[in-house]
Design a protein around this motif. Structure first.
Motif, short mmCIF file in Angstrom:
data_model
loop_
_atom_site.label_atom_id
_atom_site.label_comp_id
_atom_site.label_asym_id
_atom_site.label_seq_id
_atom_site.Cartn_x
_atom_site.Cartn_y
_atom_site.Cartn_z
N ALA A 60 1.02 -1.14 0.06
CA ALA A 60 0.01 -0.06 0.01
C ALA A 60 0.98 1.25 -0.13
CB ALA A 60 -0.88 -0.06 1.26
N PHE A 61 0.90 2.06 -1.13
CA PHE A 61 1.75 2.88 -1.21
C PHE A 61 1.56 4.29 -0.26
CE2 PHE A 61 3.78 2.63 -5.77
CZ PHE A 61 3.30 1.47 -5.66
N GLU A 114 -6.37 2.15 -1.15
CA GLU A 114 -5.33 1.11 -0.95
C GLU A 114 -5.57 -0.03 -0.21
OE1 GLU A 114 -3.34 2.45 -3.42
OE2 GLU A 114 -1.40 1.92 -2.35
N GLN A 124 -8.20 -2.19 -2.20
CA GLN A 124 -7.50 -3.19 -3.00
C GLN A 124 -6.76 -4.25 -2.51
OE1 GLN A 124 -4.96 -1.19 -5.91
NE2 GLN A 124 -6.27 0.83 -5.97
#
Ligand SMILES: Nc1ncnc2c1ncn2[C@@H]1O[C@H](COP(=O)(O)OP(=O)(O)OP(=O)(O)O)[C@@H](O)[C@H]1O
Ligand SMILES: [Mg+2]
Lengths: 248, 424
Positions: free
Chosen positions: A83-84, A155, A158
């Protein structure tokens, strides 16, 4: 699950990771804290396979396999998820279309049949609830015009869809309001199991009240300086990073 | 004189166009003889070299070549077929279906008053050699005449086939599209090469007159591997409240030059120009557009996007001209390019010439690589690299396609584009 030994990585001429060791077992949650610029995101990106960083020495074994030769997508197929810290906006790519492609590529790589549209949408509905994602965001272009908090929620959504073995959350809590923090943390907790593991990068002890870690690491200048139980986070909050640096 | 003729690079062309009886042909021929072949020093042709087109000894195109027609479009359209520039009634559909709309070979109408009022007026020769060549000896062409309020009930699909393997041909299509007040016409112009036609030259001129409140929609698809050199000029005049929209999609092309000249000549006229070029191999596509805001209160909106890979070249030149009394003009223009590959070339040049003071104009051009950060993001979620690149490329050009109003054409075009993207 993950074993990092003596990892050194650089970008251009600049060395960022300077001999990092870390071992994460299935079922565990590890928190990584540390000052700005210490290399936390670099570690996360190296794990995910970002090619800008050159690994100059050390090894990473993931589920008993050498991780380094694998392409980013191959790592994802094997259950790695990042997760960015700064999720990327991609105009023209729909959130759901992209996610369906990602999910099905992963399924095919793992010898599972592709998921049909109906099952996919059912899964979307279920997992969106987990992070209380606005349905409207699903059909929008990937992260385009999302608020900072919405991006972070996306995030985790996803991540919930892709059900990773090893989830790496890079400052997912930054930019979240208190309610969102609770919701996102709750989502992560629901995904936790004895078979998967999480690495949570954060600056704030607060997140660790919700996602209770098994181990807390302090990173500085490209290395892990100190590791300890969850109480270490409290101590850090109180005494600051200099205290760790002095006692390392 | 004799020596001059011997070294004239137009030697291969002149014999084919001499003696034509089309309106204005003799005057045009005189200009062909005097106008120079553009070189890289000619500003308008700086990046598109055409000298080599004059190395061939062209032959006259034959219209009765046997051809196998490509499959129909996946939606209803009136198909009009030209083979090597010649109208083929036998291969075309029934053309009289729409009341008040004449669709025919232009050769049957050369003596008619309405044609004579416009022919050669919308696309004057000026200093353009190719326009002069066309006017000096057109092969044949399409006429569409829509009377007041008439409409095409389905798009007219003009299929222009160039056959290969028959030696170099000079094909000069000459079209005239005339829409009277309130008429609506939609035209799909598709170029198809059968066999290797790379040594032929298709030099087209199309004049379009869009009357008061009329609406002309033009879709151009250029998808010709081993296709002929394709030099085209579309000249369009839009009257008050008229609406012209065009989308040009170039997927293959040996040497493609699309010149588009739009004059907004009546208050409230609007032009919308959309273009996509996806080039690889040694393809060359040059979009030269000029929108002239001749009177007040007109609007134009232009978006061209291209991905250029391999050893291909993409050229965009967008001129916007706002006359002094064209107040309250709104003109938007944008050109964005993705360079994929070290040998690919893109030249982009916006040219704004604004002489009015109360205008809103914007323009922007970008040339960049594909966003590596975005690619990594997609891949880190499990989208394979090739697919991630395709997704990004699709996303990049879809902005243009989404501006096309006709959903059936949009879907068809999306299919063509996605197929092409597989190869980039
Ligand atoms: N692409 C890059 N080019 C040059 N330097 C970089 C690049 N990426 C990271 N760095 C440098 O590497 C160091 C570590 O960066 P990194 O993002 O890993 O830190 P971090 O621990 O995640 O910091 P933060 O807490 O602020 O997120 C910083 O000094 C940063 O400037
Ligand atoms: Mg960071």
């Amino acid at each position: 699950m993950l074993k990092i030994n003596g990892l050194q990585a650089s970008i251009g001429d600049k060395q960022i990771l300077k001999g990092l060791n870390l071992a994460v077992k299935a079922g565990e949650v590890h928190a990584i804290m540390g000052p700005n610029g210490s290399g936390k995101s670099t570690l996360a990106n190296v794990l995910a396979g970002r090619e800008d960083y050159e690994v100059t020495s050390g090894t990473i074994s993931y589920q008993g396999e050498d991780l380094l030769p694998l392409a980013p997508e191959e790592r994802a197929w094997k259950g790695l998820f990042l997760a960015f810290q700064y999720p990327v906006e991609i105009p023209g790519v729909s959130n759901l279309n992209f996610l369906r492609t990602a999910l099905n590529e992963k399924r095919i790589a793992n010898g599972q049949p592709e998921m049909g549209g109906k099952d996919f949408l059912a899964l979307v509905r279920e997992r969106a609830k987990l992070v209380e994602m606005e349905p409207d965001l699903m059909n929008r272009n990937l992260n385009v015009g999302f608020s900072g908090g919405e991006k972070k929620r996306n995030e985790i959504f996803q991540m919930a869809m892709l059900e990773p073995r090893l989830g790496i959350l890079d400052e997912t809590d930054s930019g979240l309001d208190i309610d969102a923090l609770r919701i996102v943390a709750g989502g992560v907790n629901k995904l936790r199991s004895k078979d998967n593991a999480f690495i949570v990068v954060t600056h704030y002890q607060r997140l660790l009240d919700y996602i209770v870690p098994d181990v807390v690491h302090v990173m500085a200048d490209g290395k892990i300086l100190k590791s300890g139980p969850k109480e270490l986070a409290l101590e850090l909050e109180e005494k600051g990073y200099d205290w760790v640096k002095e006692h390392a | 004189m004799a020596t001059a003729t011997m070294t004239d690079p137009k030697e291969g062309v002149l014999p084919l166009i001499e003696g034509s009886t089309w309106p204005g042909a003799a005057e045009a021929l005189a200009l062909v003889q005097t106008l120079p072949v553009p070189t890289s020093k000619t500003e308008a042709w700086k990046y598109t070299r055409v000298a080599k087109l004059f190395n061939f000894a062209y032959t006259a195109p034959s219209g009765d070549a046997p051809v196998e027609l490509p499959p129909r479009l996946p939606f209803p359209a009136t198909r009009v077929v030209f083979v090597n520039g010649h109208f083929r009634r036998d291969l075309s559909d029934e053309l009289k279906a729409d009341k008040g709309v004449v669709i025919d070979s232009i050769t049957h109408h050369l003596a008619h008053g309405p044609l004579q009022a416009n022919y050669g007026r919308i696309a004057p020769i000026g200093d353009r050699l190719f326009t002069a060549m066309n006017a000096a000896g057109p092969t044949d062409g399409l006429i569409i005449l829509a009377v007041k309020g008439a409409q095409t009930t389905k798009p007219v699909h003009v299929l222009r086939i160039t056959t290969g393997n028959g030696g170099p041909m000079l094909i000069q299509p000459r079209d005239l599209i005339m829409l009277h007040e309130g008429a609506k016409v939609e035209l799909i112009d598709e170029h198809v090469a059968i066999g290797n036609a790379a040594s032929s030259l298709v030099n087209s001129v199309r004049e379009c007159v869009v009357g008061d409140g009329a609406e002309l929609t033009l879709h151009m698809a250029q998808n010709e591997p081993d296709g002929p050199a394709d030099i085209g000029l579309d000249a369009v005049e839009v009257a008050a409240g008229g609406h012209f929209s065009v989308d040009t999609t170039t997927l293959h092309g040996t040497l493609v030059r699309n010149e588009l000249f739009v004059s907004l000549a009546g208050a409230g006229a609007h032009a919308e120009l959309n273009g996509t070029y996806l080039l690889n191999g040694t393809a060359h596509a040059d979009n030269h557009t000029c929108i002239s805001h001749d009177v007040a209160d007109c609007t134009s909106d232009e978006l061209y996007k291209g991905i250029v890979a391999g050893k291909a070249t993409g050229v965009f030149n967008g001129r916007v001209y706002v006359r002094q009394d064209a107040q309250r003009t709104r003109a938007y223009q944008r050109n964005a390019n993705v360079l994929a590959g070290d040998d690919a070339r893109v030249y982009s040049k916006p040219e704004l010439e604004i002489y009015a003071d109360d205008v809103k104009c914007s323009h922007g051009c970008t040339i960049g690589r594909m966003d590596e950060q975005a690619l990594f993001y997609l891949r880190s979620r499990g989208v394979g690299e090739a697919e991630a690149r395709r997704l990004m490329a699709h996303a990049f050009v879809t902005e243009v396609v989404e501006r096309i109003a006709n959903a059936e054409w949009r879907t068809h075009l999306t299919g063509l584009i996605d197929t092409k993207l597989e190869t980039l």
